[in-house]
Design an enzyme around this catalytic site. Sequence first.
Site, mmCIF file in Angstrom:
data_model
loop_
_atom_site.group_PDB
_atom_site.id
_atom_site.type_symbol
_atom_site.label_atom_id
_atom_site.label_comp_id
_atom_site.label_asym_id
_atom_site.label_seq_id
_atom_site.Cartn_x
_atom_site.Cartn_y
_atom_site.Cartn_z
ATOM 1 N N LYS A 110 -41.443 11.527 -22.062
ATOM 2 C CA LYS A 110 -40.857 12.808 -22.451
ATOM 3 C C LYS A 110 -41.470 13.874 -21.536
ATOM 4 O O LYS A 110 -42.575 14.362 -21.785
ATOM 5 C CB LYS A 110 -41.173 13.067 -23.926
ATOM 6 C CG LYS A 110 -40.388 14.174 -24.554
ATOM 7 C CD LYS A 110 -40.517 14.122 -26.072
ATOM 8 C CE LYS A 110 -41.374 15.255 -26.552
ATOM 9 N NZ LYS A 110 -41.370 15.407 -28.015
ATOM 10 N N TYR A 117 -26.077 -5.236 -16.439
ATOM 11 C CA TYR A 117 -27.016 -4.147 -16.725
ATOM 12 C C TYR A 117 -26.327 -2.803 -16.922
ATOM 13 O O TYR A 117 -26.884 -1.911 -17.543
ATOM 14 C CB TYR A 117 -28.131 -4.055 -15.691
ATOM 15 C CG TYR A 117 -27.703 -4.087 -14.249
ATOM 16 C CD1 TYR A 117 -27.222 -2.968 -13.611
ATOM 17 C CD2 TYR A 117 -27.819 -5.269 -13.517
ATOM 18 C CE1 TYR A 117 -26.841 -3.001 -12.287
ATOM 19 C CE2 TYR A 117 -27.449 -5.314 -12.186
ATOM 20 C CZ TYR A 117 -26.961 -4.175 -11.580
ATOM 21 O OH TYR A 117 -26.581 -4.218 -10.267
ATOM 22 N N VAL A 160 -41.913 9.245 -30.089
ATOM 23 C CA VAL A 160 -41.403 8.443 -28.971
ATOM 24 C C VAL A 160 -41.704 6.968 -29.209
ATOM 25 O O VAL A 160 -40.959 6.097 -28.755
ATOM 26 C CB VAL A 160 -41.947 8.925 -27.600
ATOM 27 C CG1 VAL A 160 -41.419 10.302 -27.261
ATOM 28 C CG2 VAL A 160 -43.456 8.879 -27.533
ATOM 29 N N GLU A 161 -42.775 6.676 -29.942
ATOM 30 C CA GLU A 161 -43.105 5.291 -30.273
ATOM 31 C C GLU A 161 -41.972 4.637 -31.063
ATOM 32 O O GLU A 161 -41.595 3.490 -30.798
ATOM 33 C CB GLU A 161 -44.401 5.230 -31.107
ATOM 34 C CG GLU A 161 -45.647 5.620 -30.353
ATOM 35 C CD GLU A 161 -45.963 7.116 -30.366
ATOM 36 O OE1 GLU A 161 -47.114 7.470 -30.074
ATOM 37 O OE2 GLU A 161 -45.065 7.943 -30.647
#
Length: 130
Positions: free
Chosen positions: A98, A53, A72-73
């Site tokens: 955000k 990770y 942001v999408e």
Amino acid sequence: MDKIFLHALKTESIVGIFDWERQVKQTVILDIEFSADIRKAALTDSIDDTLNYKRVAKRVLAFVEESRFHLVETLAEHVAMLILEEFAVAWVRISLSKPGAIRSSRDVGVMLERAVADLDSWRARAAPRT
């Protein structure tokens, strides 16, 4: 299904629709979950038997920091597809926020889930048109 998660991965990116947002990096925070079969790693106690990770976090941070999206999408979708493609996981969930984007709100953002089955349609839509 086992899951690995990264919570509150924080970085900065150009993301926004207003002129001023296109000039200054803003903070974005990601929560990421992805599928993993951790049984072998649990038995061997070896990093070689699991998804590292730290590598995922470093790759996502590098991508987000260099990106320039209006929404942001769009950023969240690209992060999801990057993880599916580069780390060969079957499923990913992204929550991207955000902070400070809306006055009187701590943050705003999106949450999405994508599976490896979504990659073909993603590639077809993202392919350059000639």
